[in-house]
Design a protein around this motif. Structure first.
Motif, PDB file in Angstrom:
ATOM      1  N   VAL A  82      30.916   0.570  16.425  1.00 30.50           N
ATOM      2  CA  VAL A  82      29.724   0.266  15.598  1.00 30.50           C
ATOM      3  C   VAL A  82      30.595  -0.157  14.122  1.00 30.50           C
ATOM      4  O   VAL A  82      30.328  -1.273  13.798  1.00 30.50           O
ATOM      5  CB  VAL A  82      28.881   1.564  15.069  1.00 30.50           C
ATOM      6  N   THR A  86      30.265  -4.034  12.524  1.00 26.26           N
ATOM      7  CA  THR A  86      29.866  -4.136  11.334  1.00 26.26           C
ATOM      8  C   THR A  86      30.751  -4.950  10.549  1.00 26.26           C
ATOM      9  O   THR A  86      30.437  -5.928   9.878  1.00 26.26           O
ATOM     10  CB  THR A  86      29.607  -2.843  10.455  1.00 26.26           C
ATOM     11  N   LEU A 101      25.149  -3.325   8.723  1.00 22.87           N
ATOM     12  CA  LEU A 101      25.039  -2.116   9.378  1.00 22.87           C
ATOM     13  C   LEU A 101      23.739  -1.986  10.071  1.00 22.87           C
ATOM     14  O   LEU A 101      23.643  -1.684  11.207  1.00 22.87           O
ATOM     15  CB  LEU A 101      25.403  -0.901   8.555  1.00 22.87           C
ATOM     16  N   VAL A 104      23.479  -4.342  12.802  1.00 23.04           N
ATOM     17  CA  VAL A 104      24.241  -3.821  13.881  1.00 23.04           C
ATOM     18  C   VAL A 104      23.684  -2.689  14.925  1.00 23.04           C
ATOM     19  O   VAL A 104      23.245  -2.803  16.099  1.00 23.04           O
ATOM     20  CB  VAL A 104      25.727  -3.531  13.625  1.00 23.04           C
ATOM     21  N   MET A 105      23.073  -1.852  14.164  1.00 24.94           N
ATOM     22  CA  MET A 105      22.321  -0.886  14.741  1.00 24.94           C
ATOM     23  C   MET A 105      21.026  -1.178  15.380  1.00 24.94           C
ATOM     24  O   MET A 105      20.516  -0.815  16.540  1.00 24.94           O
ATOM     25  CB  MET A 105      21.858   0.368  13.874  1.00 24.94           C
ATOM     26  N   MET A 108      22.129  -2.957  18.606  1.00 21.26           N
ATOM     27  CA  MET A 108      22.647  -1.671  19.399  1.00 21.26           C
ATOM     28  C   MET A 108      21.406  -0.843  20.194  1.00 21.26           C
ATOM     29  O   MET A 108      21.461  -0.601  21.319  1.00 21.26           O
ATOM     30  CB  MET A 108      23.661  -0.959  18.960  1.00 21.26           C
ATOM     31  N   THR A 109      20.604  -0.849  19.347  1.00 19.20           N
ATOM     32  CA  THR A 109      19.493   0.144  20.097  1.00 19.20           C
ATOM     33  C   THR A 109      18.315  -0.642  20.726  1.00 19.20           C
ATOM     34  O   THR A 109      17.595  -0.059  21.114  1.00 19.20           O
ATOM     35  CB  THR A 109      18.661   0.907  18.918  1.00 19.20           C
ATOM     36  N   TYR A 130      27.854  -8.185  22.239  1.00 19.17           N
ATOM     37  CA  TYR A 130      27.686  -6.856  21.462  1.00 19.17           C
ATOM     38  C   TYR A 130      26.484  -6.542  21.934  1.00 19.17           C
ATOM     39  O   TYR A 130      26.308  -5.109  22.151  1.00 19.17           O
ATOM     40  CB  TYR A 130      27.632  -7.069  19.918  1.00 19.17           C
ATOM     41  N   GLY A 134      26.678  -3.136  23.782  1.00 20.50           N
ATOM     42  CA  GLY A 134      26.004  -1.967  22.675  1.00 20.50           C
ATOM     43  C   GLY A 134      25.009  -1.362  23.495  1.00 20.50           C
ATOM     44  O   GLY A 134      24.756  -0.100  23.093  1.00 20.50           O
ATOM     45  N   PHE A 138      25.160   2.809  23.762  1.00 23.20           N
ATOM     46  CA  PHE A 138      24.040   3.464  23.181  1.00 23.20           C
ATOM     47  C   PHE A 138      23.300   4.486  24.221  1.00 23.20           C
ATOM     48  O   PHE A 138      23.107   5.492  23.942  1.00 23.20           O
ATOM     49  CB  PHE A 138      23.129   2.535  22.388  1.00 23.20           C
TER      50      PHE A 138
END
Length: 159
Positions: A82, A86, A101, A104-105, A108-109, A130, A134, A138
């Protein structure tokens, strides 16, 4: 008698009368090798039950240590993944750190709000990579977290 399961053996080892039935006294005077692992202290009566319980405890401790290392390793990898993503997107897109951030989250989710979209060609390519890595990471992290929580709850119930 036939072979007994681990649960039956553990129950027998926890029962004093059964422990006595499994006891095989060792006369330390008959031992030729003083480095024998059965020798714990002079004149101590060593039993099969003692040795089996020691092996069971050692195996259980090893399993806990292995699980702990696995969780720490997985969490560390997740955190590094992560933070590195970022940093890469921050440098390529010149977004604010908090915005980066969040992007990125969100990727990823699998949420993908779409409020921030990469414009640099390399960022677009890295977003695809990613996203694939990711999402998998996750999902594995959530699985490991649930495994840890369920194991913790089960251990509390079984105590």
């Amino acid at each position: 008698g036939g072979s007994m399961g681990a649960g039956e053996l553990e129950a027998r080892l926890n029962d004093k009368e059964q422990r006595a039935a499994l006891a095989i006294p060792v006369d330390l005077d008959d031992l030729d090798n003083l480095d024998n692992p059965l020798v714990r202290s002079p004149r101590r009566k060593v039993t099969v039950a003692d040795e089996v319980m020691e092996i069971v405890v050692t195996a259980e401790e090893a399993a806990h240590a292995s699980a702990r290392r696995r969780y720490i390793g997985m969490f560390t990898f997740f955190l590094v993944f992560v933070l590195s993503a970022t940093l890469v997107f921050y440098l390529l897109e010149n977004w604010m750190p908090s915005q980066t951030l969040l992007f990125v989250m969100a990727v990823m989710t699998g949420v993908g709000y779409g409020h921030v979209v990469p414009s640099h060609p390399l960022s677009k390519l890295l977003t695809v990579v990613y996203l694939l890595v990711g999402l998998t990471l996750f999902a594995v992290m959530i699985s490991q977290l649930l495994d840890l929580l369920i194991g913790w709850e089960l251990s509390k119930v079984l105590e």
